[in-house]
Every structure is written in structure tokens, then in C-alpha cells.
Design a protein around this motif. Structure first.
Motif, PDB file in Angstrom:
ATOM      1  N   LEU A 304       0.854  -1.180   0.000  1.00  0.00           N
ATOM      2  CA  LEU A 304       0.000   0.000   0.000  1.00  0.00           C
ATOM      3  C   LEU A 304       0.893   1.234   0.000  1.00  0.00           C
ATOM      4  N   ASN A 305       0.692   2.096  -0.996  1.00  0.00           N
ATOM      5  CA  ASN A 305       1.487   3.327  -1.105  1.00  0.00           C
ATOM      6  C   ASN A 305       0.554   4.527  -1.011  1.00  0.00           C
ATOM      7  N   LEU A 306       0.651   5.259   0.102  1.00  0.00           N
ATOM      8  CA  LEU A 306      -0.108   6.503   0.296  1.00  0.00           C
ATOM      9  C   LEU A 306       0.854   7.653   0.601  1.00  0.00           C
ATOM     10  N   SER A 307       2.052   7.601   0.054  1.00  0.00           N
ATOM     11  CA  SER A 307       3.070   8.613   0.333  1.00  0.00           C
ATOM     12  C   SER A 307       2.742   9.939  -0.351  1.00  0.00           C
ATOM     13  N   TYR A 308       3.273  11.018   0.218  1.00  0.00           N
ATOM     14  CA  TYR A 308       3.166  12.368  -0.350  1.00  0.00           C
ATOM     15  C   TYR A 308       1.720  12.742  -0.682  1.00  0.00           C
ATOM     16  N   ASN A 309       0.865  12.654   0.307  1.00  0.00           N
ATOM     17  CA  ASN A 309      -0.558  12.940   0.117  1.00  0.00           C
ATOM     18  C   ASN A 309      -1.114  13.986   1.081  1.00  0.00           C
ATOM     19  N   GLU A 310      -0.230  14.668   1.810  1.00  0.00           N
ATOM     20  CA  GLU A 310      -0.645  15.707   2.755  1.00  0.00           C
ATOM     21  C   GLU A 310      -1.602  15.156   3.819  1.00  0.00           C
ATOM     22  N   ILE A 311      -1.326  13.908   4.251  1.00  0.00           N
ATOM     23  CA  ILE A 311      -2.140  13.286   5.298  1.00  0.00           C
ATOM     24  C   ILE A 311      -1.635  13.777   6.652  1.00  0.00           C
ATOM     25  N   ARG A 312      -2.538  14.272   7.473  1.00  0.00           N
ATOM     26  CA  ARG A 312      -2.149  14.831   8.770  1.00  0.00           C
ATOM     27  C   ARG A 312      -2.391  13.826   9.902  1.00  0.00           C
ATOM     28  N   LYS A 326      -3.808  -7.474   7.986  1.00  0.00           N
ATOM     29  CA  LYS A 326      -3.399  -7.826   6.628  1.00  0.00           C
ATOM     30  C   LYS A 326      -2.156  -8.723   6.721  1.00  0.00           C
ATOM     31  N   GLU A 327      -2.391 -10.042   6.748  1.00  0.00           N
ATOM     32  CA  GLU A 327      -1.329 -11.015   7.003  1.00  0.00           C
ATOM     33  C   GLU A 327      -0.249 -11.004   5.924  1.00  0.00           C
ATOM     34  N   ARG A 328      -0.583 -10.623   4.692  1.00  0.00           N
ATOM     35  CA  ARG A 328       0.390 -10.649   3.593  1.00  0.00           C
ATOM     36  C   ARG A 328       1.138  -9.322   3.432  1.00  0.00           C
ATOM     37  N   LEU A 329       0.830  -8.331   4.263  1.00  0.00           N
ATOM     38  CA  LEU A 329       1.401  -6.993   4.094  1.00  0.00           C
ATOM     39  C   LEU A 329       2.929  -7.008   4.199  1.00  0.00           C
ATOM     40  N   VAL A 330       3.577  -6.463   3.174  1.00  0.00           N
ATOM     41  CA  VAL A 330       5.041  -6.391   3.127  1.00  0.00           C
ATOM     42  C   VAL A 330       5.516  -4.939   3.126  1.00  0.00           C
ATOM     43  N   THR A 331       4.795  -4.077   2.398  1.00  0.00           N
ATOM     44  CA  THR A 331       5.240  -2.696   2.226  1.00  0.00           C
ATOM     45  C   THR A 331       4.116  -1.715   2.502  1.00  0.00           C
ATOM     46  N   LEU A 332       4.360  -0.769   3.425  1.00  0.00           N
ATOM     47  CA  LEU A 332       3.434   0.322   3.700  1.00  0.00           C
ATOM     48  C   LEU A 332       4.219   1.628   3.570  1.00  0.00           C
ATOM     49  N   GLN A 333       3.988   2.343   2.458  1.00  0.00           N
ATOM     50  CA  GLN A 333       4.735   3.569   2.176  1.00  0.00           C
ATOM     51  C   GLN A 333       3.899   4.789   2.549  1.00  0.00           C
ATOM     52  N   LEU A 334       4.408   5.552   3.516  1.00  0.00           N
ATOM     53  CA  LEU A 334       3.702   6.745   4.003  1.00  0.00           C
ATOM     54  C   LEU A 334       4.636   7.945   4.099  1.00  0.00           C
ATOM     55  N   ASP A 335       5.742   7.920   3.378  1.00  0.00           N
ATOM     56  CA  ASP A 335       6.698   9.029   3.402  1.00  0.00           C
ATOM     57  C   ASP A 335       6.045  10.317   2.894  1.00  0.00           C
ATOM     58  N   GLY A 336       6.618  11.452   3.280  1.00  0.00           N
ATOM     59  CA  GLY A 336       6.240  12.728   2.700  1.00  0.00           C
ATOM     60  C   GLY A 336       4.855  13.224   3.056  1.00  0.00           C
ATOM     61  N   ASN A 337       4.296  12.769   4.180  1.00  0.00           N
ATOM     62  CA  ASN A 337       3.002  13.281   4.612  1.00  0.00           C
ATOM     63  C   ASN A 337       3.189  14.298   5.737  1.00  0.00           C
ATOM     64  N   HIS A 338       2.104  14.682   6.406  1.00  0.00           N
ATOM     65  CA  HIS A 338       2.175  15.711   7.442  1.00  0.00           C
ATOM     66  C   HIS A 338       1.703  15.170   8.789  1.00  0.00           C
ATOM     67  N   PHE A 339       2.143  13.966   9.128  1.00  0.00           N
ATOM     68  CA  PHE A 339       1.697  13.348  10.375  1.00  0.00           C
ATOM     69  C   PHE A 339       2.187  14.097  11.605  1.00  0.00           C
ATOM     70  N   GLY A 340       3.367  14.668  11.536  1.00  0.00           N
ATOM     71  CA  GLY A 340       3.961  15.279  12.715  1.00  0.00           C
ATOM     72  C   GLY A 340       4.455  14.207  13.676  1.00  0.00           C
ATOM     73  N   GLN A 341       5.106  14.625  14.759  1.00  0.00           N
ATOM     74  CA  GLN A 341       5.665  13.675  15.716  1.00  0.00           C
ATOM     75  C   GLN A 341       4.579  12.807  16.346  1.00  0.00           C
ATOM     76  N   THR A 342       3.445  13.411  16.662  1.00  0.00           N
ATOM     77  CA  THR A 342       2.350  12.648  17.280  1.00  0.00           C
ATOM     78  C   THR A 342       1.835  11.578  16.335  1.00  0.00           C
ATOM     79  N   GLY A 343       1.615  11.958  15.097  1.00  0.00           N
ATOM     80  CA  GLY A 343       1.105  11.005  14.105  1.00  0.00           C
ATOM     81  C   GLY A 343       2.061   9.870  13.853  1.00  0.00           C
ATOM     82  N   ARG A 344       3.347  10.199  13.786  1.00  0.00           N
ATOM     83  CA  ARG A 344       4.353   9.157  13.543  1.00  0.00           C
ATOM     84  C   ARG A 344       4.407   8.180  14.722  1.00  0.00           C
TER      85      ARG A 344
END
Length: 595
Positions: A304-312, A326-344
Motif C-alpha cells: 500500500l502506497n499513500l506517500s506524499y498525500n498531505e495526510i495529517r 493484513k497477514e500478507r502486508l510487506v510494504t506500507l509507504q507513508l513518506d512525505g506526509n504531514h503526520f507530525g511527531q504525534t502522528g508518527r
């Protein structure tokens, strides 16, 4: 005891045969320049000598019409069993009028031979709409009724090319169905980087709705907004076997995300979903997370790639919860969003609990501070603004707010800006607000600057080159519509300047000016001004422009020479922050020299 199904066994055997076409001819990446029938003699002999020819791989060579005619004749004689036409990157350096004829020769030959094709790959051939016109008859023929894989990545189709392609595929489906053959059952469709936009996407969506057989759809970087995304989601809903969906770098937005979320329950075999760089915002990400997190759904999801989407921050927990089982999950890409320290922190803690932390990427380029307050602002903007305005208008929200007198009859009329305003602050937002016929405006502007100069030709070249740098610098922006306009203007401006320097015998002057503005040499005139544009974008744009027919060979050679000499200070090599961009351009120039 389970019942024995003969038809299922036959289908399995057919799939095995189609996917193991190991007997064929390959001249892949030989960099052969084939102009005449004699030039193609080696390929012709190999085709004729091959018993049970099942594939022909000509990737990385360049065929003119006469050479294609010779190859076509050989295929007509020995191409009956061919299943895979691997013709990627096959027309480098060819003018657009040559390509349709070459494609017509090859396609007609396969039709005459009675070929039943399984895979057609014509990626990285920039033939545009005119190339698809040359291919259309073949795509509607019985040779393509059996087509399962169609790869047309980076062909410059545009809206008109997308419509021609859609009509050809729809005709192929109808012809196969009405002719008593099994209906066209395309499984893999790849058409990234084609500037299809909304209208091209809508045309193809109508084809997807008919097919019902698609398993992999890859359409990144096409300048598609939510209207086109909604059409695609609706069309793809008829394809329950969909495993891979890649719409990276289109402007999906919250409304497009809602359409995809609505379609997702139809795709229970989903393995990969790539919606990176799609301006989903927090609202769009939450809607998708809720759809993906339905209990027992999408058991095969691996990427699942949701990177660079301005997600807060508010989007962090729903995404983590959706991935928890999701037992088969290998890659979750969330780089470049706006989660902040709390979100991360929320993301990591939740994924640790569900034992999915190993799938999470680095979270690079995320905002460093918490942003719960701005998260609420983002939610209000999504709820109030996106229901009534096109996603493309959101990018110009600040300008619209400052120009309320431009709202007429309930519609927003974006104000155009002048050349001078753009050049003073060359942003992507301002680029989109330039007039449609701005190329001539640029030329007039530079002529006015240079007409009273002691050396008007030199002044024209210097000022025009600086304009090209400021425009082409935007070619690496994160917004698809800005990149598309940048590509068009950069191409047009370089073409005009190449014509000017050739007509006025100023090629060497321009070469020197170009090198200075790319930072490859120092300017002799210290008052020429500093480089205040993004050189990465300038080098990236040259990768495409340098392959154009109008681009001067002397300029290619000059660029290549200076790119091969590292930047030195006091005879010592220094760190070059643009080394990767230069290497990419150098590779293109080396490839062109070899052909």
C-alpha cells in the motif's frame, strides 16, 4: 471426490503455454540503427531460421519504415505462432511520420500470418496520437482478440491518443464477441506517463467496464483529476479479478478517493494499491483506510502506497488499524506526509501492536512538528471546499481569496498573470496562470529587452536561456498538471531558441550560455546574475528535450563533454548535489551517441 472439469484444465494448459513462450528471437538493447531493408537483414535471417517463433524482442533498437517492412515480410512468412511482440523503445530518433508506417507494416504482417498475440509491449516509444492511428487497425484485428498484456507506457498519447486507443480496444472487444471468438479478455493494461487527463481516462474507463477481465492496471502520471478517477473507479468495478492498481501521481483528491473506496469491495484479490502523490489529503486517506479495514477483506494485500498525500495526524490511526490484520502486508509507504511527531508515534505504536511494523517505510520528508491544529483546518477545507470546487482550483486557493472580484456568476475565473510577474517569482501555481499562447509572449518579451542592446543577438540568447531555465526548473514538481505544462513549454521554448541560433549562426554562443546557466562553467561576465533556479529540474527536462530532432548535435556533444568533467575547486573534486541528475542526462546522451 471433486468433479473433473475438462474446460478448466484446458484453460490452465493455455495459460502455461502463453506464459512460457521461450522459443524466439531477441535483439534486445543492441542499439542497432536500422534504416534500410539491408540493415535489417540479420534480424530477418534470425526470424526465418527460428522454428516455432513465439516472441520477437527488438527493445532498444531503432527501426525506420524500410527496415520494418523487411522485418514484417519475415514475420508474414514465419510469425503464425508468435505470441509476444516485445517492441519497447524501438523508434528512438525517428520522426513521427515514420513511426505509423513502420507499425502498419508490422501489424499487417502479423494479421496476414494469422498470429494470435498474447502480449504487445510498445512502451517508451514517443509516437503520440499519430502512432496509435498507425496501430489502430491492428488492435481491432483478429490477431489481438487473444491479447492479454498491453503495455503502452510513456508513449505521449495525450487526450486524443487515449480516445483513439479506447475506440480501438472497444472495437476489438466487439469484433471478437460478434465474430464467434472468445471476447477480448485483457488482463494487464499499462499506460503511465501519457498525459491522458480526464477525457482520455473516461474513454478508457468505458473499455474497462466492458472487459471485466483486468488484473493489473497501471496508469501513473497522466494528469487525471477526480472526475477522471471517478470514471476509472466505476469502469474498473466490473473487473473482480483486479490485483494491482497504480494511479500514482494523479490528482485523485478526497472525491476521487471516495470513488475508489466505493469500488474497492469489488476487488477482494487486491495485492497492490499505489495512490502515492495523489493529493488525497486527510479526508481521502481516512475514507480509503475505512474501506481497506473492513473485517476479512483484501486478505492478499501486500503493498500500500499513500506517500506524499498531505495526510495529517488524524489519518495515522485509521491507516494503522486498517493494516492490522493484513497477514500478507510487506510494504506500507507513508513518506512525505504531514503526520507530525504525534502522528508518527501513533503509526509506529499501533503497527508494533499488530506486528506490522516491519512493513512501514522510513517516514522521510514528514513534517517535524505536531500539527493537530492544522489537521482540523485541513478537515474543514476538505469538508467545505472539495464538495463544490475542482481539485485543481484548491492549488490556487490563496490567489482566489486575494481576487474575490474574479468570482462571476457563481464560478471562479482565475486571473491570468503577465510574463514579468511569472519571471519575478516562477512558481508552478503562476505557470498555470500564464496565457495559453505564452510562447510568443516570451519571445516578444525577450525581443523588447534586447532590441536596444549593443549586441542584440547575444542579449536575446542570454535572456531566452534564462527563461527556459526558470520554466524547465519546474519539471520535477510534485503536481502533475504543473509538470505537463512545464514539459510542453520547455519543448516549445527550446525549439524556438535552437531555430534562432541556427539561423543567426550563434550555436557556439548559445552552447556557452547554456553551460553557464546549468552551472557547468563559470560566466566570464560577473554581472550575468546568479543561478536562482532548481538545476535538478533543468537537467531532468534536458533528458527529454535533448532527444528531439530539433536539438542540435553540437549542443549534445558539448553537454556530454562538460558533464564528463567533474566540478573542481583548486584542482580538488567537490561534492556535487546534482551528480545524480547529471548522470541521468549523461546516460541519455551516451545512448543517443551509440545509436
Amino acid at each position: 471426490m471433486s468433479s473433473f472439469n475438462l474446460s478448466d484444465l484446458e484453460a490452465q494448459l493455455q495459460d502455461i503455454t502463453e506464459n512460457n513462450a521461450d522459443n524466439g528471437v531477441s535483439f534486445a538493447k543492441k542499439s542497432l540503427k536500422l534504416d534500410t531493408e539491408e540493415d535489417a537483414l540479420e534480424i530477418v535471417k534470425a526470424i526465418r531460421a527460428c522454428t516455432n517463433l513465439e516472441y520477437l524482442d527488438l527493445e532498444g533498437n531503432t527501426l525506420g519504415p524500410l527496415a520494418a517492412k523487411a522485418v514484417a515480410q519475415a514475420l508474414q512468412e514465419n510469425g503464425t505462432l508468435m505470441k509476444r511482440a516485445l517492441w519497447k523503445d524501438m523508434f528512438t530518433g525517428r520522426v513521427k511520420t515514420e513511426i505509423p508506417k513502420a507499425l502498419e507494416y508490422l501489424g499487417s504482417a502479423l494479421c496476414i500470418a494469422g498470429t494470435r498475440l498474447f502480449e504487445l509491449d510498445l512502451s517508451d516509444n514517443a509516437f503520440g496520437p499519430i502512432g496509435i492511428e498507425g496501430l489502430a487497425n491492428f488492435l481491432t484485428s483478429s490477431s489481438c482478440y487473444t491479447l492479454r498484456v498491453l503495455r503502452l507506457n510513456n508513449n505521449g498519447l495525450g487526450i486524443s491518443g487515449g480516445k483513439i486507443l479506447a475506440k480501438a480496444l472497444l472495437d476489438c472487444y466487439n469484433n471478437s464477441f460478434q465474430g464467434g471468438s472468445p471476447a477480448l479478455a485483457l488482463k494487464v493494461f499499462v499506460a503511465g506517463r501519457n498525459r491522458l487527463e480526464n477525457d482520455g481516462a473516461k474513454a478508457l474507463a468505458s473499455v474497462f467496464e466492458k472487459l471485466t477481465s483486468l488484473e493489473e492496471v497501471v496508469m501513473p502520471q497522466n494528469g487525471i483529476y477526480y472526475q477522471g478517477i471517478i470514471a476509472l473507479a466505476n469502469g474498473l468495478s466490473s473487473n473482480p479479478g483486479l490485483r494491482i492498481l497504480n494511479l500514482n501521481d494523479n490528482t485523485v483528491g478526497p472525491k476521487g478517493a471516495q470513488a475508489i473506496a466505493k469500488a474497492l469491495p469489488n476487488f477482494q484479490n487486491l495485492e497492490q494499491l499505489n495512490l502515492g502523490d495523489c493529493l488525497l489529503k486527510t479526508q481521502g486517506a481516512v475514507v480509503l483506510a475505512e474501506a481497506l479495514g473492513v473485517e476479512g477483506s483484501y486478505p492478499l494485500l501486500a503493498e500500500l502506497n499513500l506517500s506524499y498525500n498531505e495526510i495529517r495526524t488524524r489519518g495515522a490511526n485509521p491507516i494503522a488499524l486498517a493494516m492490522a490484520k493484513k497477514e500478507r502486508l510487506v510494504t506500507l509507504q507513508l513518506d512525505g506526509n504531514h503526520f507530525g511527531q504525534t502522528g508518527r508515534t501513533i503509526l509506529r505504536d499501533s503497527l508494533i501492536i499488530s506486528e506490522k511494523i516491519g512493513s512501514l517505510g522510513t517516514l522521510n520528508d514528514d513534517e517535524s512538528e505536531d500539527n493537530e491544529e492544522s489537521d482540523e483546518e485541513d478537515e474543514e477545507e476538505d469538508d467545505e471546499g472539495n464538495d463544490e470546487k475542482d481539485e485543481s482550483e484548491n492549488e490556487s486557493k490563496e490567489n482566489i481569496d486575494n481576487n474575490k472580484d474574479m468570482i462571476t456568476n457563481g464560478s471562479i475565473v482565475q486571473p491570468k498573470i503577465t510574463i514579468v510577474e511569472f519571471l519575478k517569482s516562477p512558481t508552478g501555481e503562476k505557470l498555470l496562470l500564464l496565457p495559453d499562447d505564452v510562447v510568443q509572449d516570451f519571445i516578444t518579451h525577450v525581443k523588447n529587452l534586447s532590441e536596444n542592446d549593443a549586441s542584440p543577438e547575444l542579449k536575446f540568447i542570454e535572456e531566452f536561456t534564462r527563461i527556459i531555465m526558470k520554466v524547465s526548473a519546474l519539471s520535477t514538481t510534485g503536481y502533475a498538471d504543473v509538470r505537463l505544462r512545464t514539459q510542453y513549454l520547455t519543448d516549445a521554448l527550446y525549439s524556438k531558441l535552437c531555430s534562432f541560433v541556427t539561423e543567426n549562426d550563434q550555436i557556439s554562443v548559445w552552447n556557452n550560455t547554456l553551460l553557464v546557466n546549468l552551472g557547468l562553467i563559470k560566466a566570464e561576465d560577473k554581472s550575468s546574475g546568479k543561478i536562482d533556479w532548481n538545476l535538478e529540474g533543468c537537467f531532468k527536462a534536458l533528458e527529454t528535450v535533448s532527444q528531439k530532432d530539433y536539438f542540435l548535435q553540437e549542443t549534445r556533444s558539448t553537454l556530454k563533454f562538460f558533464l564528463e568533467n567533474p566540478v573542481k575547486v583548486n584542482k580538488k573534486k567537490v561534492m556535487d548535489s546534482f551528480e545524480h541528475s547529471k548522470d541521468s542526462l549523461k546516460a541519455v546522451l551516451n545512448r543517443m551517441q551509440s545509436t
